[in-house]
Design a protein around this motif. Structure first.
Motif, PDB file in Angstrom:
ATOM      1  N   PHE A 294       0.824  -1.208   0.000  1.00 48.94           N
ATOM      2  CA  PHE A 294       0.000   0.000   0.000  1.00 48.94           C
ATOM      3  C   PHE A 294       0.862   1.264   0.000  1.00 48.94           C
ATOM      4  O   PHE A 294       0.614   2.196  -0.769  1.00 48.94           O
ATOM      5  CB  PHE A 294      -0.929   0.005   1.222  1.00 48.94           C
ATOM      6  N   VAL A 295       1.892   1.307   0.844  1.00 51.55           N
ATOM      7  CA  VAL A 295       2.765   2.485   0.904  1.00 51.55           C
ATOM      8  C   VAL A 295       3.444   2.706  -0.446  1.00 51.55           C
ATOM      9  O   VAL A 295       3.530   3.833  -0.948  1.00 51.55           O
ATOM     10  CB  VAL A 295       3.821   2.321   2.017  1.00 51.55           C
ATOM     11  N   SER A 296       3.908   1.631  -1.068  1.00 47.91           N
ATOM     12  CA  SER A 296       4.566   1.747  -2.372  1.00 47.91           C
ATOM     13  C   SER A 296       3.604   2.247  -3.441  1.00 47.91           C
ATOM     14  O   SER A 296       3.942   3.133  -4.242  1.00 47.91           O
ATOM     15  CB  SER A 296       5.144   0.387  -2.773  1.00 47.91           C
ATOM     16  N   LEU A 297       2.380   1.695  -3.454  1.00 46.16           N
ATOM     17  CA  LEU A 297       1.392   2.123  -4.438  1.00 46.16           C
ATOM     18  C   LEU A 297       0.986   3.576  -4.231  1.00 46.16           C
ATOM     19  O   LEU A 297       0.835   4.337  -5.181  1.00 46.16           O
ATOM     20  CB  LEU A 297       0.147   1.229  -4.353  1.00 46.16           C
ATOM     21  N   GLN A 298       0.800   3.965  -2.974  1.00 42.42           N
ATOM     22  CA  GLN A 298       0.372   5.329  -2.688  1.00 42.42           C
ATOM     23  C   GLN A 298       1.402   6.329  -3.190  1.00 42.42           C
ATOM     24  O   GLN A 298       1.059   7.345  -3.815  1.00 42.42           O
ATOM     25  CB  GLN A 298       0.147   5.491  -1.184  1.00 42.42           C
ATOM     26  N   ARG A 299       2.678   6.060  -2.953  1.00 44.83           N
ATOM     27  CA  ARG A 299       3.723   6.956  -3.442  1.00 44.83           C
ATOM     28  C   ARG A 299       3.724   7.009  -4.967  1.00 44.83           C
ATOM     29  O   ARG A 299       3.860   8.081  -5.568  1.00 44.83           O
ATOM     30  CB  ARG A 299       5.093   6.480  -2.945  1.00 44.83           C
ATOM     31  N   SER A 300       3.554   5.848  -5.598  1.00 45.31           N
ATOM     32  CA  SER A 300       3.562   5.799  -7.065  1.00 45.31           C
ATOM     33  C   SER A 300       2.371   6.539  -7.642  1.00 45.31           C
ATOM     34  O   SER A 300       2.506   7.316  -8.601  1.00 45.31           O
ATOM     35  CB  SER A 300       3.551   4.344  -7.532  1.00 45.31           C
ATOM     36  N   PHE A 301       1.175   6.305  -7.070  1.00 47.54           N
ATOM     37  CA  PHE A 301      -0.029   6.979  -7.576  1.00 47.54           C
ATOM     38  C   PHE A 301       0.051   8.486  -7.381  1.00 47.54           C
ATOM     39  O   PHE A 301      -0.410   9.259  -8.215  1.00 47.54           O
ATOM     40  CB  PHE A 301      -1.270   6.409  -6.889  1.00 47.54           C
ATOM     41  N   GLU A 302       0.633   8.926  -6.250  1.00 49.11           N
ATOM     42  CA  GLU A 302       0.788  10.363  -6.020  1.00 49.11           C
ATOM     43  C   GLU A 302       1.697  10.982  -7.073  1.00 49.11           C
ATOM     44  O   GLU A 302       1.443  12.077  -7.581  1.00 49.11           O
ATOM     45  CB  GLU A 302       1.348  10.611  -4.618  1.00 49.11           C
ATOM     46  N   GLY A 303       2.774  10.271  -7.428  1.00 48.69           N
ATOM     47  CA  GLY A 303       3.676  10.760  -8.468  1.00 48.69           C
ATOM     48  C   GLY A 303       2.999  10.825  -9.821  1.00 48.69           C
ATOM     49  O   GLY A 303       3.165  11.793 -10.572  1.00 48.69           O
TER      50      GLY A 303
END
Length: 294
Positions: free
Chosen positions: A72-81
Motif C-alpha cells: 500500500f505504501v509503495s502504491l500510494q507513493r507511485s499513484f501520487e507521483g
C-alpha cells in the motif's frame, strides 16, 4: 515477449489501493463503481499471484497484513507521483488557447461582441468562454468581475467604469407618464439580486441622487439579462449599466427614463489568474485598451 515491469494487473492494484486506503471493500467498490464482490475477487486474485494475504478479514472489517501495508505504501507513493505528472500535463494542455470566465450578461453584452475584432488582430489565438453566474469559475486564465479590484490577490486590469441609468420601455414611460426622477418613486421597479455581482439597488441609486427611497411595487430577478428583458416587456423600470445595455438602447427597446444617472461605485475589471499564459496576457492587454472600434 518479456514485460518490462514485473507487475500484477493494474486493475487489481487499483482495487487493492482503494480498499487499503478506505480499509473497506464496500467503500472501495463505491469509489471504483463496481460491486463489493468484484473488489473482493480482484484482491483475492492479487493475493494468489503474490502468494500471501494482503488483508486480515474480520467480521467488523479488514486490516492490512505486513505485506499489504508494504504494498500500500509503495502504491500510494507511485499513484501520487502519477497524479502530480497528470496534473502538470493537464495544466500545460493547449496553452495557446485562452479560457476566460464571465457572467451571462458580461459575455453576451460586452465580451462576445469584441471577440471578432480580437481574432482579426490575432487569428492564431483561440478563446474559450466559461459562462459562470456564480463568480466561482475554476481552471481559467482570466475572469471578468464587477466590484473592487483591490480585494483581489491576483493581478487585475480595469475594463471600464460605467454610469447607472434608469431604463424602461417607451410604452412603460408613456403609461406611467415618467418625465422626471420623482415620477419613479411609485412605479413598478425591477430589482437585480445576484451573488456574483454587487449590483447597485434602487435605494442606493435614489440616495446617490439625493432622493428618498422609492416605495412602489417591486419585481426581483437574479439575472441581469433577464431583468433587461423584463423591462423591455413593460414589467417595470430597471437599473442598467450603460456599457452593459447591448443593443437595447440603440434599438429603442429600452429608453433612458430620466436624464439623471449615477456613477457606478465599482468598475468592471479583469482578473488575471496565476495560471495565465502569454496569450492570456496578450488578450488581457487587448481587452483593457480603451477602444476597439465598437
Amino acid at each position: 515477449m518479456r514485460k518490462p515491469y514485473d507487475l500484477p494487473s493494474l486493475g487489481d492494484l487499483a482495487c487493492f489501493e482503494a480498499a487499503a486506503r478506505n480499509l473497506s471493500f464496500k467503500l472501495a467498490s463505491s469509489e471504483m463503481n463496481v460491486t463489493p464482490a468484484a473488489v473482493s475477487h480482484r484482491i483475492k486474485a492479487l493475493e494468489q499471484e503474490l502468494g500471501q494475504p494482503l488483508f486480515n478479514r474480520h467480521y467488523r472489517g479488514v486490516e492490512l497484513t505486513e505485506a499489504g501495508a508494504l504494498l500500500f505504501v509503495s502504491l500510494q507513493r507511485s499513484f501520487e507521483g502519477i497524479s502530480d505528472s497528470v496534473a502538470r500535463i493537464r495544466s500545460r494542455h493547449d496553452r495557446t488557447a485562452v479560457v476566460i470566465a464571465a457572467t451571462t450578461a458580461m459575455s453576451g453584452l460586452w465580451l462576445t461582441p469584441r471577440l471578432a475584432a480580437f481574432w482579426k488582430a490575432h487569428p492564431g489565438v483561440a478563446i474559450s468562454q466559461v459562462i459562470e453566474d456564480s463568480g466561482r469559475a475554476q481552471g481559467v486564465d482570466l475572469s471578468i468581475h464587477y466590484g473592487d479590484p483591490a480585494l483581489e490577490s491576483d493581478e487585475t486590469r480595469v475594463l471600464f467604469h460605467d454610469r447607472i441609468l434608469a431604463l424602461g420601455s417607451a410604452q412603460f414611460a408613456q403609461t406611467y407618464d415618467i418625465r422626471q426622477i420623482g415620477d419613479l418613486a411609485q412605479v413598478p421597479l425591477i430589482r437585480i439580486q445576484s451573488g456574483a455581482n454587487a449590483w447597485t439597488d434602487w435605494p442606493e441609486w435614489f440616495a446617490a441622487l439625493n432622493r428618498p427611497s422609492p416605495h412602489g411595487p417591486e419585481f426581483s430577478l437574479n439575472n441581469y439579462l433577464i431583468a433587461l428583458k423584463a423591462a423591455e416587456d413593460d414589467i417595470g423600470a430597471v437599473l442598467g449599466w450603460e456599457g452593459l445595455s447591448g443593443s437595447a438602447l440603440d434599438s429603442g427597446r429600452l429608453v433612458q427614463l430620466v436624464p439623471e444617472a449615477m456613477a457606478s461605485p465599482y468598475p468592471f475589471y479583469l482578473r488575471i489568474h496565476g495560471r495565465a499564459s502569454a496569450n492570456a496576457r496578450l488578450f488581457a492587454d487587448w481587452l483593457s485598451e480603451e477602444d476597439h472600434g465598437l
